[in-house]
Design a protein around this motif. Structure first.
Motif, PDB file in Angstrom:
ATOM      1  N   ALA A   1       0.844  -1.200   0.000  1.00  0.00           N
ATOM      2  CA  ALA A   1       0.000   0.000   0.000  1.00  0.00           C
ATOM      3  C   ALA A   1       0.879   1.249   0.000  1.00  0.00           C
ATOM      4  O   ALA A   1       0.606   2.222  -0.717  1.00  0.00           O
ATOM      5  CB  ALA A   1      -0.928  -0.005   1.207  1.00  0.00           C
TER       6      ALA A   1
ATOM      7  N   ALA B   1     -10.658   1.725   2.578  1.00  0.00           N
ATOM      8  CA  ALA B   1     -11.112   0.414   2.092  1.00  0.00           C
ATOM      9  C   ALA B   1     -10.045  -0.641   2.336  1.00  0.00           C
ATOM     10  O   ALA B   1     -10.336  -1.764   2.787  1.00  0.00           O
ATOM     11  CB  ALA B   1     -11.459   0.497   0.605  1.00  0.00           C
ATOM     12  N   VAL B   2      -8.794  -0.279   2.049  1.00  0.00           N
ATOM     13  CA  VAL B   2      -7.691  -1.212   2.283  1.00  0.00           C
ATOM     14  C   VAL B   2      -7.567  -1.502   3.775  1.00  0.00           C
ATOM     15  O   VAL B   2      -7.435  -2.660   4.198  1.00  0.00           O
ATOM     16  CB  VAL B   2      -6.371  -0.631   1.724  1.00  0.00           C
TER      17      VAL B   2
ATOM     18  N   GLU C   1     -10.237  -3.890   4.987  1.00  0.00           N
ATOM     19  CA  GLU C   1      -9.987  -5.283   4.598  1.00  0.00           C
ATOM     20  C   GLU C   1      -8.877  -5.892   5.442  1.00  0.00           C
ATOM     21  O   GLU C   1      -8.928  -7.065   5.810  1.00  0.00           O
ATOM     22  CB  GLU C   1      -9.613  -5.363   3.114  1.00  0.00           C
ATOM     23  N   LEU C   2      -7.861  -5.084   5.718  1.00  0.00           N
ATOM     24  CA  LEU C   2      -6.755  -5.589   6.533  1.00  0.00           C
ATOM     25  C   LEU C   2      -7.250  -5.922   7.939  1.00  0.00           C
ATOM     26  O   LEU C   2      -6.887  -6.958   8.519  1.00  0.00           O
ATOM     27  CB  LEU C   2      -5.625  -4.552   6.579  1.00  0.00           C
TER      28      LEU C   2
END
Lengths: 196, 196, 196, 196
Positions: free
Chosen positions: A169, A179-180, A183-184
């Motif tokens: 990232a 968003a990342v 999800e993480l």
DNA sequence: GATGAATGAGTATTCATTCAT
DNA sequence: CATGAATGAATACTCATTCAT
């Protein structure tokens, strides 16, 4: 370091050099990390740089030491005890993201590209032991036991997975993408939540 | 490439050079990747190297192209359709480990350190698109739908997490450790299995 | 230049390098003008050369600039007004010979062989314009008018003819031969004296 | 030359190589004159080139020999006897221009840049003697006597002046400019016409 | 202490030439 | 004879490090 800086002025010089080095390492990687450029960006002469650091390796080690200390400090503030997996995962990701926010590329460069006298990714390095124990403790906490060998492996896998997501990232400049991060958090939560 | 090798002898030379380059890149990183060292390890003269590769970058691009093609090929053989998350995860990890087994450090160096004429980690690069779509397809398959934006993010996070585990294992020489592989399979299984 | 020399020591270094470069260029032409040889003749390390000149081209440009400035200066001191064609021709030849006496081959090599960022023989280069206008002014003076197109052509032909004689004499080491100088004076006198 | 070509095919190969070399020398100067490039342009292998020319110098000498022979031949057709200075000058300039028309840059490069085993501009070289005697004969003809030392000097000055005008015109691509040619004719006429 | 001029080993690349096929 | 693969000395340029001022 060649010389312990005694006076305030000297300490400030050292500080400036370390900051300049971190900036260059983060922005341009190991390839751009040349002693003359660092001195120039720091606004000191190349002679002064070598007054405090006997060679390039000692400077990169200083930068690394400081950065890893900072990272550990930020993470240590997030403790698994008493938090649900999801809550802990969210806090942890927040802390890790924070640790990468000033010099986003620095962590990756320090661990991947830059050479080192000590081996920071060596399983026996002081930093690696502390870092690993942090994660295996977290894993063991949710497994409701003292950390055993399996938890160490799981801790390392978790640590490396987070590492991979954060570093990639960072390379894409997407470290602040919610968003990342979400999800993480989900990844970490699932991994910690499922007993085995 | 500067010159298409016509005779068998020259095709062998090119092959040797590419192998030597991959070996050095994997073992010593970008810093050790010097044209003279490569030629020496390949057992050819520096002139021969430049007979076929107009510059250092074109050689690293050739190595990269070949390696990424190989990786994609190995992975494409593992399809999510019809497999349970756990089964798919196991197969996938096996494939990824296989892709890293000959030159364990190569993948990381190629994507992280080595410069490139094309940008292989550029979101628009051919390789990156294919790689990413592979993972988002897998995610979407278990979510029983066509891939949407959320699946793309999930796909990238999954890809980066696997990347991190594999690369760090490679650095420690632990890429064949069954315990690590098992934990990685578990991580992938959990992430894919949980609908959202 | 890469770096303005501040201390007296470094100003001397730059001077030595430029002199050594001019000497080699004059004696051995562009082919012998290698950075290592220049540094060696100057008695400095190759690193010092690159401290002040970012590349070979910038060094040759520095040499050129200095030499052409010197040449123009010497010539500007000889003015056609009030002198008979024969007197002017004699003075002009004396000045041109003087400008070639220290580094006899330099002028030719600089204009003929050595590449250049600016194009010094480009009709639009600052030097070329000044050089040409000098000669067309001289021609027009003896034609008792302002320079017109025909005078420009005549000026260039005169300039190139003198060039040819001087350069070939320089190559034979005969630049100080009074017989040659006398004939050249005669050539110039005749050309300028005859109205058209 | 390494080997006298016996068969027609061999003679054709040598011819092709010499032409290719002349073309490159004229268009790109000594710097672009590399054996591999010449072989490629000639459409033969580098091995074949070395079959006929033992080294680069022998090739450039062959090109030079041929070009100077051609030049002398063209000039020898223009004889001073019986022509007025103006008529002779016009014919001479026409011949010299013709000798430069196929490879305009070649003459200058051959005499100025390209190294040579023999010294073609050496006063004792066969070519130089013939070239010089041509010009001193012309000078002496209009002085109505056998050439003496003064005529030799005048011949050389005349030759070098024409050289300078032609070469600089060639560099500017202005070798066919009638205005330049007319002025050059005027220069030569004046120099030859005036008894002394 | 601080400065920046000087050093030189090391790196990418070219090109004349050789020689196995 | 012809081919073109292979060679390696030579060249431009960089950068960590030293040391005189």
């Amino acid at each position: 370091m060649r010389k312990e800086p005694r006076q305030a002025r000297s300490r400030a010089t050292v500080e400036t050099i370390v900051q300049a080095g971190a900036r260059i390492l983060s922005d341009e990687g190991w390839a751009g990390f040349t002693t003359n450029r660092i001195a120039e960006l720091a606004g000191v002469s190349i002679g002064s740089l070598y007054q405090y650091f006997p060679d390039k390796l000692s400077l990169v080690d200083a930068i690394r030491h400081r950065h890893l200390d900072d990272s550990i400090t930020v993470m240590r503030e997030v403790r698994a005890d008493g938090l649900s997996p999801g809550k802990f995962a969210a806090e942890l990701v927040r802390a890790v993201v924070a640790a990468h926010s000033i010099y986003p590329g620095l962590h990756r460069v320090l661990l991947d590209e830059a050479p080192s006298s000590e081996a920071y990714r060596n399983p026996s390095s002081e930093f690696e032991i502390e870092y690993l124990s942090y994660y295996s403790n977290a894993v063991a906490t949710y497994r409701k036991r003292q950390p055993n060998e399996a938890d160490h492996v799981a801790g390392r896998v978790l640590s490396d997975a987070i590492d991979g997501v954060i570093h990639n990232a960072a390379r894409r400049g997407a470290i602040d993408d919610p968003a990342v991060q979400k999800e993480l958090v989900r990844l970490v939560t699932l991994y910690l939540g499922e007993p085995n």
